[in-house]
Design a protein around this motif. Sequence first.
Motif, mmCIF file in Angstrom:
data_model
loop_
_atom_site.group_PDB
_atom_site.id
_atom_site.type_symbol
_atom_site.label_atom_id
_atom_site.label_comp_id
_atom_site.label_asym_id
_atom_site.label_seq_id
_atom_site.Cartn_x
_atom_site.Cartn_y
_atom_site.Cartn_z
ATOM 1 N N LYS A 31 0.855 -1.191 0.000
ATOM 2 C CA LYS A 31 0.000 0.000 0.000
ATOM 3 C C LYS A 31 0.886 1.234 0.000
ATOM 4 C CE LYS A 31 -3.877 -2.055 2.550
ATOM 5 N NZ LYS A 31 -4.701 -1.983 3.784
ATOM 6 N N LYS A 32 0.405 2.266 -0.673
ATOM 7 C CA LYS A 32 1.194 3.494 -0.709
ATOM 8 C C LYS A 32 0.268 4.673 -0.983
ATOM 9 C CE LYS A 32 5.821 4.758 -2.197
ATOM 10 N NZ LYS A 32 6.956 4.370 -3.083
ATOM 11 N N GLU A 33 0.590 5.799 -0.379
ATOM 12 C CA GLU A 33 -0.156 7.037 -0.621
ATOM 13 C C GLU A 33 0.792 8.104 -1.112
ATOM 14 O OE1 GLU A 33 -2.561 8.336 2.562
ATOM 15 O OE2 GLU A 33 -3.716 6.467 2.714
ATOM 16 N N THR A 35 0.621 12.366 -2.235
ATOM 17 C CA THR A 35 -0.160 13.593 -2.401
ATOM 18 C C THR A 35 0.300 14.307 -3.664
ATOM 19 O OG1 THR A 35 -0.378 13.824 -0.006
ATOM 20 C CG2 THR A 35 -0.863 15.757 -1.352
ATOM 21 N N TYR A 115 -4.573 16.123 -4.130
ATOM 22 C CA TYR A 115 -5.284 14.852 -4.344
ATOM 23 C C TYR A 115 -4.478 13.742 -3.693
ATOM 24 C CZ TYR A 115 -8.105 11.213 -6.535
ATOM 25 O OH TYR A 115 -8.945 10.166 -6.746
ATOM 26 N N GLN A 116 -5.137 12.997 -2.808
ATOM 27 C CA GLN A 116 -4.469 11.917 -2.101
ATOM 28 C C GLN A 116 -4.636 10.622 -2.919
ATOM 29 O OE1 GLN A 116 -2.859 12.879 0.521
ATOM 30 N NE2 GLN A 116 -2.036 10.939 1.277
ATOM 31 N N LEU A 117 -3.573 10.263 -3.619
ATOM 32 C CA LEU A 117 -3.612 9.064 -4.455
ATOM 33 C C LEU A 117 -3.239 7.843 -3.631
ATOM 34 C CD1 LEU A 117 -3.858 7.847 -7.354
ATOM 35 C CD2 LEU A 117 -1.389 8.216 -7.571
ATOM 36 N N ARG A 118 -4.097 6.844 -3.637
ATOM 37 C CA ARG A 118 -3.852 5.603 -2.886
ATOM 38 C C ARG A 118 -3.615 4.454 -3.865
ATOM 39 N NH1 ARG A 118 -7.501 8.620 0.024
ATOM 40 N NH2 ARG A 118 -6.998 8.914 2.236
ATOM 41 N N ASP A 120 -2.469 0.246 -4.264
ATOM 42 C CA ASP A 120 -2.383 -1.001 -3.512
ATOM 43 C C ASP A 120 -1.850 -2.121 -4.418
ATOM 44 O OD1 ASP A 120 -4.504 -1.715 -5.142
ATOM 45 O OD2 ASP A 120 -6.018 -1.512 -3.579
#
Length: 471
Positions: A31-33, A35, A115-118, A120
């Motif tokens: 998982k990674k986020e 911005t 924008y918080q891009l998630r 997986d």
Amino acid sequence: MTQPDQTIPSSDMFRPPVNRAMRTLDRSFFKKEATLASACVLDRKKIALCQKELYKDILKLERLPPIRPVPPNLNLDSSVRCLLLKPEVRIDDEFSWSSKLRDLVKTQQVLVAPYQLRLDYDYWSYHDIMTAILPDNEQDEIPVGFSAVGHVVSQAHLNLRDQYLPYKSLIASVLMDKNPSIRTVINKIDDVGEENEFRTFRYEVLAGPDDLNVEVKEQDCIFKFDYSKVYWNTRLSTEHTRLVSKFKPGEAVCDVMAGVGPFALPSAKKRVWVWANDLNPESYNSLVENAQRNKVTDFVRPFCSDGRSFIRTSASQLLKSNTKVTIHPKVPRSARTKSSQRPLNQPASDTLHEPKTFAHYILNLPASATTFLSSFIGLYASHEDLFYPHTGAKLPMVHVYCFSTKSDDKKIEEEKICREISGQLGYGVDKVGDAEMEVWDVRDVAPQKRMFCASFRLPEEVAFRKVDDAE
């Protein structure tokens, strides 16, 4: 306002997290986020226009659509869509914006917002995941190639090295995840034919059920077989097509090592008569079933015998055969009466008669096929009258598969192969003296090993030689 993290290089921002100690796949770990800046298009009708205008600013990544719903925290209408921008574009730094972006903001067509891009596990590719798991010093030769046979993936052609064996279950699990049509992953633990003459292999199941009953479609034919009991190589599909294209309707072909029928069945669909043989009873059974399945039993005659004797017995049996097939042309529905479904005007049927001699022989057993060539000596002794100039028939073309070394211009290999063929026939065969002679480069098998197909017209001096002379 939140800024994109400028301390992370953009090349690393979208890579998966690393875990070199992983031995059992943990999908939740990946998982990674990130911005990013985004351009929120306030009028949905202008999304395409803004996307075109901001082409140089928009984030371009495989499998990652740049158009996204607006984040709820911005309190904008739900119809608004955001265009993800490159990491180099900073939200509060207009100097990082392009002139196009500044103009669109100035005219209140877009709003620059975080924008918080998630990301997986599902986002990253097989290669991405493996680079995050395997040690740094094992990154040069990550196993990436595999041979798919129906729902089964075989890693045989990876030559999985010892250093990757601790990761074989991981490799198999990720491989299945990233190839949804695959149900079983196996690893061949010996070379094809190493243990037996049927070219089968020992294997271990790495993922999925131990079910190697597969269905494969090739050249408009459906093949079903147990992959663990017969020989099949998906990487030869192009070669199958190439050779079959040489056969003409109405000809007879002798397929000495036919397997489950990759040459025989497509040829039969062209109305080529095929005498198909294989020593492996399992291959023979699959060949019979596949001929029935593909409705070509009129043109395929299956055998299960030794190839050397088959070369000679099939030639003599064909001389005595009086097989014929009546071809009824297909009648369009529009030409049938409503009551009987019979055609109003019945087109003439055509009757095909099986020839008395083979036009082609196929010997597809690369490790030893050339040693079968001595069986052609005296094949048509005392039957000269069957061929030109007594008739219009030519002596058959022989297509023999073999392995050799690898060079840039394949001249050395051609000479080696011609010498081997000549030695087996007891007669000189070479490309210089035979315009029909061809040594076709089929494929790489190993770094210094290639597969070839040598095609040549059976010489009169071999075919008509008296058996006593041959001995």
